[in-house]
Design a protein around this motif. Structure first.
Motif, PDB file in Angstrom:
ATOM      1  N   ASP A 347       0.824  -1.208   0.000  1.00 29.50           N
ATOM      2  CA  ASP A 347       0.000   0.000   0.000  1.00 29.50           C
ATOM      3  C   ASP A 347       0.856   1.255   0.000  1.00 29.50           C
ATOM      4  OD1 ASP A 347      -2.341  -1.375  -0.081  1.00 29.50           O
ATOM      5  OD2 ASP A 347      -2.709  -1.307   2.080  1.00 29.50           O
ATOM      6  N   ARG A 348       1.969   1.220   0.727  1.00 32.01           N
ATOM      7  CA  ARG A 348       2.825   2.413   0.805  1.00 32.01           C
ATOM      8  C   ARG A 348       3.659   2.600  -0.455  1.00 32.01           C
ATOM      9  NH1 ARG A 348       3.895   0.610   6.173  1.00 32.01           N
ATOM     10  NH2 ARG A 348       5.953  -0.111   5.564  1.00 32.01           N
ATOM     11  N   THR A 349       3.847   1.548  -1.224  1.00 35.65           N
ATOM     12  CA  THR A 349       4.725   1.637  -2.395  1.00 35.65           C
ATOM     13  C   THR A 349       3.922   1.485  -3.686  1.00 35.65           C
ATOM     14  OG1 THR A 349       5.248  -0.738  -2.086  1.00 35.65           O
ATOM     15  CG2 THR A 349       6.755   0.863  -1.112  1.00 35.65           C
ATOM     16  N   LEU A 350       3.764   0.256  -4.157  1.00 35.93           N
ATOM     17  CA  LEU A 350       3.085   0.029  -5.432  1.00 35.93           C
ATOM     18  C   LEU A 350       1.626   0.447  -5.399  1.00 35.93           C
ATOM     19  CD1 LEU A 350       4.581  -3.487  -6.270  1.00 35.93           C
ATOM     20  CD2 LEU A 350       5.256  -1.295  -7.250  1.00 35.93           C
ATOM     21  N   GLY A 351       0.987   0.347  -4.230  1.00 34.18           N
ATOM     22  CA  GLY A 351      -0.432   0.664  -4.145  1.00 34.18           C
ATOM     23  C   GLY A 351      -0.746   2.131  -4.002  1.00 34.18           C
ATOM     24  N   ASP A 511      -9.858  12.817   4.208  1.00 32.29           N
ATOM     25  CA  ASP A 511      -9.981  11.449   3.701  1.00 32.29           C
ATOM     26  C   ASP A 511      -9.520  10.429   4.734  1.00 32.29           C
ATOM     27  OD1 ASP A 511     -10.929  12.464   1.342  1.00 32.29           O
ATOM     28  OD2 ASP A 511      -9.023  12.283   0.254  1.00 32.29           O
ATOM     29  N   ALA A 512      -8.451  10.756   5.465  1.00 31.34           N
ATOM     30  CA  ALA A 512      -7.962   9.837   6.492  1.00 31.34           C
ATOM     31  C   ALA A 512      -8.971   9.691   7.624  1.00 31.34           C
ATOM     32  CB  ALA A 512      -6.620  10.327   7.035  1.00 31.34           C
ATOM     33  N   ALA A 513      -9.603  10.810   8.021  1.00 30.30           N
ATOM     34  CA  ALA A 513     -10.622  10.741   9.069  1.00 30.30           C
ATOM     35  C   ALA A 513     -11.830   9.942   8.594  1.00 30.30           C
ATOM     36  CB  ALA A 513     -11.034  12.148   9.486  1.00 30.30           C
ATOM     37  N   HIS A 514     -12.231  10.116   7.339  1.00 26.62           N
ATOM     38  CA  HIS A 514     -13.359   9.368   6.787  1.00 26.62           C
ATOM     39  C   HIS A 514     -13.039   7.876   6.723  1.00 26.62           C
ATOM     40  CE1 HIS A 514     -16.934   8.574   4.403  1.00 26.62           C
ATOM     41  NE2 HIS A 514     -16.183   7.972   3.492  1.00 26.62           N
ATOM     42  N   ALA A 515     -11.829   7.524   6.279  1.00 25.87           N
ATOM     43  CA  ALA A 515     -11.431   6.111   6.219  1.00 25.87           C
ATOM     44  C   ALA A 515     -11.359   5.505   7.614  1.00 25.87           C
ATOM     45  CB  ALA A 515     -10.079   5.979   5.509  1.00 25.87           C
ATOM     46  N   LEU A 516     -10.945   6.302   8.594  1.00 27.50           N
ATOM     47  CA  LEU A 516     -10.904   5.812   9.970  1.00 27.50           C
ATOM     48  C   LEU A 516     -12.317   5.514  10.475  1.00 27.50           C
ATOM     49  CD1 LEU A 516      -9.347   5.249  12.589  1.00 27.50           C
ATOM     50  CD2 LEU A 516      -9.518   7.689  13.117  1.00 27.50           C
ATOM     51  N   ARG A 535      -9.468  -1.778   6.936  1.00 25.54           N
ATOM     52  CA  ARG A 535      -8.158  -1.506   7.543  1.00 25.54           C
ATOM     53  C   ARG A 535      -7.160  -1.057   6.481  1.00 25.54           C
ATOM     54  NH1 ARG A 535      -3.409  -4.029   8.115  1.00 25.54           N
ATOM     55  NH2 ARG A 535      -2.172  -3.511   9.956  1.00 25.54           N
ATOM     56  N   ARG A 536      -7.170  -1.729   5.343  1.00 27.80           N
ATOM     57  CA  ARG A 536      -6.248  -1.347   4.276  1.00 27.80           C
ATOM     58  C   ARG A 536      -6.555   0.051   3.761  1.00 27.80           C
ATOM     59  NH1 ARG A 536      -5.025  -5.524  -0.347  1.00 27.80           N
ATOM     60  NH2 ARG A 536      -3.425  -3.948  -0.640  1.00 27.80           N
ATOM     61  N   ARG A 537      -7.849   0.383   3.622  1.00 29.76           N
ATOM     62  CA  ARG A 537      -8.208   1.733   3.174  1.00 29.76           C
ATOM     63  C   ARG A 537      -7.750   2.780   4.184  1.00 29.76           C
ATOM     64  NH1 ARG A 537     -13.087  -0.808   1.421  1.00 29.76           N
ATOM     65  NH2 ARG A 537     -14.099  -0.202   3.390  1.00 29.76           N
ATOM     66  N   SER A 538      -7.889   2.467   5.466  1.00 34.61           N
ATOM     67  CA  SER A 538      -7.477   3.428   6.497  1.00 34.61           C
ATOM     68  C   SER A 538      -5.978   3.673   6.444  1.00 34.61           C
ATOM     69  CB  SER A 538      -7.881   2.925   7.882  1.00 34.61           C
ATOM     70  OG  SER A 538      -7.454   3.821   8.885  1.00 34.61           O
ATOM     71  N   TYR A 539      -5.204   2.608   6.398  1.00 34.39           N
ATOM     72  CA  TYR A 539      -3.751   2.787   6.388  1.00 34.39           C
ATOM     73  C   TYR A 539      -3.259   3.362   5.064  1.00 34.39           C
ATOM     74  CZ  TYR A 539      -3.069   0.569  10.895  1.00 34.39           C
ATOM     75  OH  TYR A 539      -3.072   0.302  12.236  1.00 34.39           O
ATOM     76  N   SER A 577      -5.875   4.526  14.553  1.00 34.08           N
ATOM     77  CA  SER A 577      -6.035   3.373  13.671  1.00 34.08           C
ATOM     78  C   SER A 577      -5.345   2.145  14.260  1.00 34.08           C
ATOM     79  CB  SER A 577      -5.468   3.705  12.286  1.00 34.08           C
ATOM     80  OG  SER A 577      -5.881   2.766  11.327  1.00 34.08           O
ATOM     81  N   ASP A 578      -4.175   2.335  14.862  1.00 29.82           N
ATOM     82  CA  ASP A 578      -3.492   1.228  15.522  1.00 29.82           C
ATOM     83  C   ASP A 578      -4.317   0.705  16.696  1.00 29.82           C
ATOM     84  OD1 ASP A 578      -1.403   1.437  13.781  1.00 29.82           O
ATOM     85  OD2 ASP A 578      -0.093   2.546  15.138  1.00 29.82           O
ATOM     86  N   ALA A 579      -4.933   1.620  17.454  1.00 27.54           N
ATOM     87  CA  ALA A 579      -5.743   1.209  18.599  1.00 27.54           C
ATOM     88  C   ALA A 579      -6.942   0.385  18.150  1.00 27.54           C
ATOM     89  CB  ALA A 579      -6.196   2.440  19.389  1.00 27.54           C
ATOM     90  N   VAL A 580      -7.549   0.740  17.019  1.00 31.80           N
ATOM     91  CA  VAL A 580      -8.664  -0.047  16.491  1.00 31.80           C
ATOM     92  C   VAL A 580      -8.180  -1.448  16.113  1.00 31.80           C
ATOM     93  CG1 VAL A 580     -10.387  -0.206  14.651  1.00 31.80           C
ATOM     94  CG2 VAL A 580      -9.876   2.002  15.684  1.00 31.80           C
ATOM     95  N   THR A 581      -7.027  -1.529  15.473  1.00 27.87           N
ATOM     96  CA  THR A 581      -6.468  -2.835  15.119  1.00 27.87           C
ATOM     97  C   THR A 581      -6.258  -3.687  16.353  1.00 27.87           C
ATOM     98  OG1 THR A 581      -5.369  -1.906  13.173  1.00 27.87           O
ATOM     99  CG2 THR A 581      -4.533  -3.989  14.007  1.00 27.87           C
TER     100      THR A 581
END
Length: 660
Positions: A347-351, A511-516, A535-539, A577-581
């Motif tokens: 997600d951080r690279t190719l995605g 967008d980050a708040a909405h994904a969260l 989770r992937r969308r949030s991160y 987001s980490d706390a939700v995980t």
């Protein structure tokens, strides 16, 4: 009526954007770094000159040149922070610099092979840079030393060149370790620890005449801590886990600050146990001692201010006691499955669309620079590649700002280096000039990219002139090469890509708040597949947010200043987001599922946070109450809302309460 002098003064002023571009904030002189650079960088070359009995072309001088390039890379790599981070950055510079020297052997000469090699190396560097700050630095070294090796001819074999380079970085690592051993501590960590020390002093002064002075000292400490951590983050080439943890500690201290200020205002003597516990937090943050395992017990009765202090103390205790554990997680966090970690990396690279776009831009510019190297009649063509690599360095920074500052800085640096070459004989005085220019690098790096280039360029010129002596005409050739490289970046890396003209940080934050919000919904009400997708969308949204932040931080003030003020908010969203995980993991291992009514309240608070960001309004002060695995998530959301409120124009994050 205005005087003619005032009118003339206005008429002579440069455009506002140019004034902001060249404006620098005089940084403090980092004397320890100054001494380390002055000693470390020229030392390998000085040894080679002493062994050879002078500056004489040959294998010994070639070994000294490559060892000095390694010493330069190894000196620039470690910045502030814990020793492990400094060594990690140095290791990245060493490994990728060595790889660049090897790849550069295939990028010399003519034909399509060098073009393909340079394009692939550039795309690889772009994707690697998206992982973290250390690899961002390593990817820059990959490009820089690929460019150098493509045009720097020495009597050494490729293995010997890499070996000398590694020896130079090893020497730089040794001097870094010596400096670290003599330092009193990490200044960022010390500044954060001082906040807790001042909280303890304020609690001890409650009910006494000096309480007001103690409150002002706490405000100063909070300002200094946020300023220092944010400044360090703005100079970092990417994510820094250590700085994020420090920002998280500062964020977690906000309820404790509120309780301490309320206690002092009420004139209620603080509990001596709380005062001692706060000083224990300060010692743990500073690294002087470990935090005791048993945190203070909650207070159910007594003065409201005392209960508030104890509540804030317990929250901070969780975060300081174990940075890997989000406040009050129901179970110890379990290491994520390797497939999830791999998805995050993708997600951080190719995605990431921004990463893919940057890879295309960087590969295009380096390819055009390589074609120019082969076909333009210029004396040192590899300097074009080198300029493009440094100007468009892989950290998603401002292309326009860096190109202009790099061009102007290199122009002045070339003139300075050429004056030194013309004035100094080819003997030990060259080493003295190199040491002087190297000593100014850590100071100039704290000002801006252009000033750093002014002093970095003479070091490189002096070094390369020793390896490949040139005539007076080389000055004009190098200036032309620099202008060609900057033009390539501005046209093919900036003007042709309208999306690079702006960094929509506000949109990415929303967008980050909405994904969260969607992640919280799926985490407690959705299927396993829906949880994974959310989770992937949030991160992924958080990754895009960090990319936009990095772009803004590279801009001149006031854009970078405003972006830096929101960095603690971004850290808090990541923590949430980490706390939700971790809450999902806890329920999977037997903890009771949260009350859906509390989940709805939490989601409403996150949606309101998104609206607050969009409307630039401060959120309300109501605290979210939740039980069980949802309690840590609620506390993180509370902290994020508090930071959005404090990040209003003219206010530093976390200091609003202390200022009241």
């Amino acid at each position: 009526m205005e005087s003619s002098g005032t009118v003339a003064e206005r008429a002579l002023r440069a455009p506002a954007w140019l004034e902001e571009l060249v404006r620098t904030t005089p940084p403090p002189v980092p004397w320890r770094d100054v001494v380390r650079f002055a000693v470390t960088v020229p030392a390998p070359l000085a040894v080679a000159v002493a062994v050879e009995g002078g500056i004489e072309p040959g294998p010994v001088l070639g070994a000294g040149v490559f060892a000095t390039t390694g010493a330069l890379a190894g000196s620039l790599a470690p910045q502030g922070g814990p020793l492990r981070d400094r060594l990690r950055r140095t290791a990245a510079a060493t490994v990728f610099g060595g790889i660049g020297l090897v790849i550069g052997q295939f990028a010399s000469g003519g034909g399509w092979l060098p073009v393909v090699v340079v394009a692939v190396a550039a795309a690889l560097a772009a994707f690697i840079s998206a992982v973290n700050a250390a690899l961002s630095l390593g990817s820059l070294q990959l490009l820089v030393y690929t460019a150098l090796a493509s045009g720097l001819v020495t009597p050494l074999s490729a293995v010997a060149e890499v070996g000398c380079f590694v020896a130079g970085t090893a020497w730089a690592t040794l001097t870094t370790l010596v400096q670290y051993a003599t330092e009193r501590g990490d200044p960022d960590r010390t500044a954060v620890a001082t906040v807790f020390t001042r909280i303890g002093e304020l609690l001890a002064a409650a009910g006494q005449p000096r309480a007001e002075d103690a409150r002002r000292e706490l405000t100063t400490a909070l300002n200094d801590a946020y300023d220092r951590v944010i400044r360090s983050r703005s100079r970092s080439a990417g994510r820094s886990r250590a700085l994020s943890e420090l920002a998280g500690v500062l964020n977690a201290a906000a309820p404790l600050v509120e309780g301490a200020v309320a206690t002092a205002r009420a004139g209620v003597p603080a509990d001596p146990q709380d005062v001692g516990a706060v000083h224990a937090l300060a010692a743990a943050v500073a690294g002087r001692q470990d935090l005791p395992e048993d945190r203070p017990e909650p207070l159910e009765e007594g003065e409201p201010t005392r209960r508030a202090v104890r509540h804030g103390l317990r929250l901070a205790w969780n975060v300081v006691g174990d940075p890997e554990e989000r406040a009050g997680a129901a179970v110890p966090p379990i290491r994520l499955d390797w497939r999830l970690r791999l998805r995050d990396l993708v997600d951080r690279t190719l995605g990431s669309p921004d990463t893919r776009g940057f890879a295309v831009r960087l590969a295009l510019c380096m390819t055009i620079a390589e074609i120019a190297r082969q076909y333009l009649p210029i004396e040192r063509p590899y300097w074009v590649l080198l300029t493009v690599a440094i100007v468009l360095k892989p950290d998603f920074g401002s292309v326009f700002t860096r190109a202009v500052q790099r061009g102007a800085g290199t122009l002045l640096g070339v003139l300075l280096g050429s004056v030194l070459l013309a004035a100094l004989p080819r003997n030990a005085w060259v080493l003295v000039a190199m040491a002087a220019a190297a000593a100014l690098l850590p100071w100039a790096r704290g000002a801006n990219f252009g000033l750093f280039s002014v002093f970095q360029t003479p070091v490189i010129i002096l070094l390369l002139d020793i390896a490949l002596p040139g005539g007076p005409g080389l000055v004009g050739a190098r200036l032309l090469d620099t202008l060609i490289g900057c033009a390539i970046v501005l046209v093919f890396g900036y003007l042709l890509w309208p999306q690079t003209w702006r960094a929509p940080l506000d949109e990415a934050l929303r967008d980050a708040a909405h994904a969260l919000d969607e992640f919280v919904e799926a985490a407690f009400t959705g299927s396993p597949a829906e949880r994974r997708r959310a989770r992937r969308r949030s991160y992924r949204a958080l990754t895009e947010l960090q990319t936009q932040l990095q772009r803004r931080l590279a801009e001149p003030p006031p854009v970078s200043t405003r972006a830096a003020a929101f960095w603690p908010v971004i850290v808090q969203l990541e923590r949430t987001s980490d706390a939700v995980t971790e809450a999902v993991i806890a329920t999977r291992h037997g903890e009771p599922a949260p009350d859906l009514a509390q989940v709805a309240v939490l989601r409403r608070a996150i949606r309101e946070l998104e609206d607050d960001i969009r409307a630039h309004r401060p959120p309300d002060d109501a605290e979210i109450h939740a039980d069980g695995v949802l309690a840590p998530v609620a506390r993180e959301v509370d902290a994020a809302r508090r930071l959005v409120r404090d990040a209003a124009p003219g206010r530093r994050p976390g200091t609003a309460v202390a200022d009241e």
